[in-house]
Design an enzyme around this catalytic site. Structure first.
Site, short mmCIF file in Angstrom:
data_model
loop_
_atom_site.label_atom_id
_atom_site.label_comp_id
_atom_site.label_asym_id
_atom_site.label_seq_id
_atom_site.Cartn_x
_atom_site.Cartn_y
_atom_site.Cartn_z
N ASP A 1 11.37 7.60 84.75
CA ASP A 1 11.02 7.62 83.33
C ASP A 1 11.84 6.60 82.54
O ASP A 1 11.35 5.99 81.59
CB ASP A 1 11.26 9.02 82.75
CG ASP A 1 10.36 10.04 83.40
OD1 ASP A 1 9.21 9.69 83.71
OD2 ASP A 1 10.81 11.17 83.62
N GLY A 2 13.10 6.42 82.94
CA GLY A 2 13.96 5.45 82.26
C GLY A 2 13.34 4.06 82.34
O GLY A 2 13.25 3.34 81.35
N ASN B 1 9.98 8.93 73.20
CA ASN B 1 10.42 10.32 73.36
C ASN B 1 10.99 10.87 72.06
O ASN B 1 10.62 11.93 71.61
CB ASN B 1 11.54 10.42 74.40
CG ASN B 1 11.03 10.45 75.83
OD1 ASN B 1 9.88 10.78 76.08
ND2 ASN B 1 11.91 10.09 76.76
N GLU B 2 11.98 10.14 71.53
CA GLU B 2 12.69 10.66 70.37
C GLU B 2 13.57 9.59 69.74
O GLU B 2 13.81 8.54 70.34
CB GLU B 2 13.59 11.85 70.76
CG GLU B 2 14.90 11.55 71.44
CD GLU B 2 14.81 11.08 72.88
OE1 GLU B 2 15.14 9.90 73.11
OE2 GLU B 2 14.43 11.82 73.76
N ALA C 1 12.00 15.94 77.24
CA ALA C 1 13.16 15.09 77.56
C ALA C 1 14.42 15.67 76.89
O ALA C 1 14.71 16.86 77.05
CB ALA C 1 12.85 13.66 77.13
N TYR C 2 15.16 14.88 76.17
CA TYR C 2 16.42 15.32 75.53
C TYR C 2 16.16 16.56 74.68
O TYR C 2 16.96 17.51 74.64
CB TYR C 2 16.92 14.15 74.66
CG TYR C 2 18.36 14.21 74.20
CD1 TYR C 2 19.18 15.31 74.45
CD2 TYR C 2 18.90 13.14 73.49
CE1 TYR C 2 20.49 15.33 74.01
CE2 TYR C 2 20.21 13.14 73.05
CZ TYR C 2 20.99 14.25 73.31
OH TYR C 2 22.29 14.26 72.87
#
Ligand code: NAP
Length: 269
Positions: free
Chosen positions: A53-54, A126-127, A167-168
């Site tokens: 994903d990174g 994601n964020e 995620a996070y």
């Protein structure tokens, strides 16, 4: 007129499995009638991202979140975004050629970061995280559509998209959101709740047309750390940050049998 049959292969890690996959695709794709772009082609019909994903997030950011369908081949650790693995490449290509897939459109979170003199914009798939510089307590007034909802004190907050909810956001205690729901989620990071400060302890989920405004109250230094999808940016003298869902669409290629909750169960339980 878009150039047909060009594919961008992006590989941002150098593990043996990623490099082998890259070499395999460079030989396989031309045999199937595709041209592998030597440098990133914005008219290509597909991006294949090799890694986890990174790497997937880096691939999109490095090319300014392009409007080209993207598919991940997971050679990384989790691979939540990925549709296949090196073993499944032939099967994937067969399905791609026969059109056995659909495109899931997702919207990143967009932030407008203003100081007294100027505003700049940034986006997170994601964020976007707001934290104090140098790990001190951060104090933020948070408004939703111009209504003050809380004066937050703690490590920081993150604003997650639906696709970023796993995620996070999830590690910080936020909710997993089905990506068919377009929402913004504000998730607190170590909120302080004491006689001195009061903050929400759970995340807050808001509709897609919401505008979230964050105004910092500086007590130590006037420097703030913003992190979008893992990349840090330090800013000084921010007066306001406003967040909304971006109009931009990221096009995730999903195989026909993709099911979000099957993916969640296989990756998290
Ligand atoms: P990273 O090492 O690239 O990613 C950290 C972990 O998050 C990896 O296992 C990654 O999967 C996974 N991940 C990324 N996007 C995901 C998604 N949408 N759903 C489920 N898992 C996902 O870390 P980074 O470079 O600092 O930042 C990249 C992303 O990692 C950020 O956007 C953030 O969401 C997440 N992150 C999580 C934490 C945490 O959970 N405490 C802390 C920092 C960052 P792969 O193994 O396949 O790469």
């Amino acid at each position: 007129m878009p150039t047909k049959k060009v594919i961008n292969i992006l590989c941002y890690n150098e593990t043996p499995s990623s490099l082998e996959t890259f070499e395999y695709l460079k030989i396989k794709l031309p045999k199937l009638g595709y041209m592998v772009a030597e440098t990133f082609d914005y008219n290509a019909e597909l991006i294949i991202s090799i890694g986890g994903d990174g790497s997937f997030l880096r691939a999109l950011h490095k090319h300014n979140l392009p409007d080209i369908p993207i598919v991940g081949i997971n050679t990384g650790n989790l691979g939540f975004f990925s549709e296949t693995t090196p073993k499944g490449i032939d099967d994937f290509l067969e399905k791609y050629i026969t059109g056995d897939y659909f495109i899931e459109e997702i919207h990143p979170v967009k932030a407008k970061i203003c100081t007294k003199n100027k505003c700049i914009e940034t986006e997170g798939i994601n964020e976007i995280v707001v934290k104090a510089n140098k790990s001190r307590t951060i104090h933020l007034s948070i408004s939703v559509n111009d209504h003050l909802i809380q004066n937050f004190s703690g490590d920081g907050i993150l604003i997650a998209s639906s696709i970023g909810s796993t995620a996070y956001n999830y590690s910080a205690g936020g909710s997993i959101v089905d990506p068919s729901l377009e929402v913004l989620q504000i998730t607190p990071l170590a909120p302080i709740n004491s006689n001195a400060y009061r903050s929400f302890t759970s995340s807050v989920i808001l509709p897609s047309n919401t505008i979230i405004k964050v105004n910092p109250e500086y007590r130590y230094e006037d420097s703030i750390l913003l992190v979008n999808d893992g990349t840090e940016h330090y800013h000084t003298g921010i007066t306001e940050i406003s967040f909304k869902l971006s109009d931009r669409k990221i096009k995730l290629l999903r195989l026909k049998d993709f099911n979000f909750w099957t993916r969640v169960i296989s990756k998290f339980l």
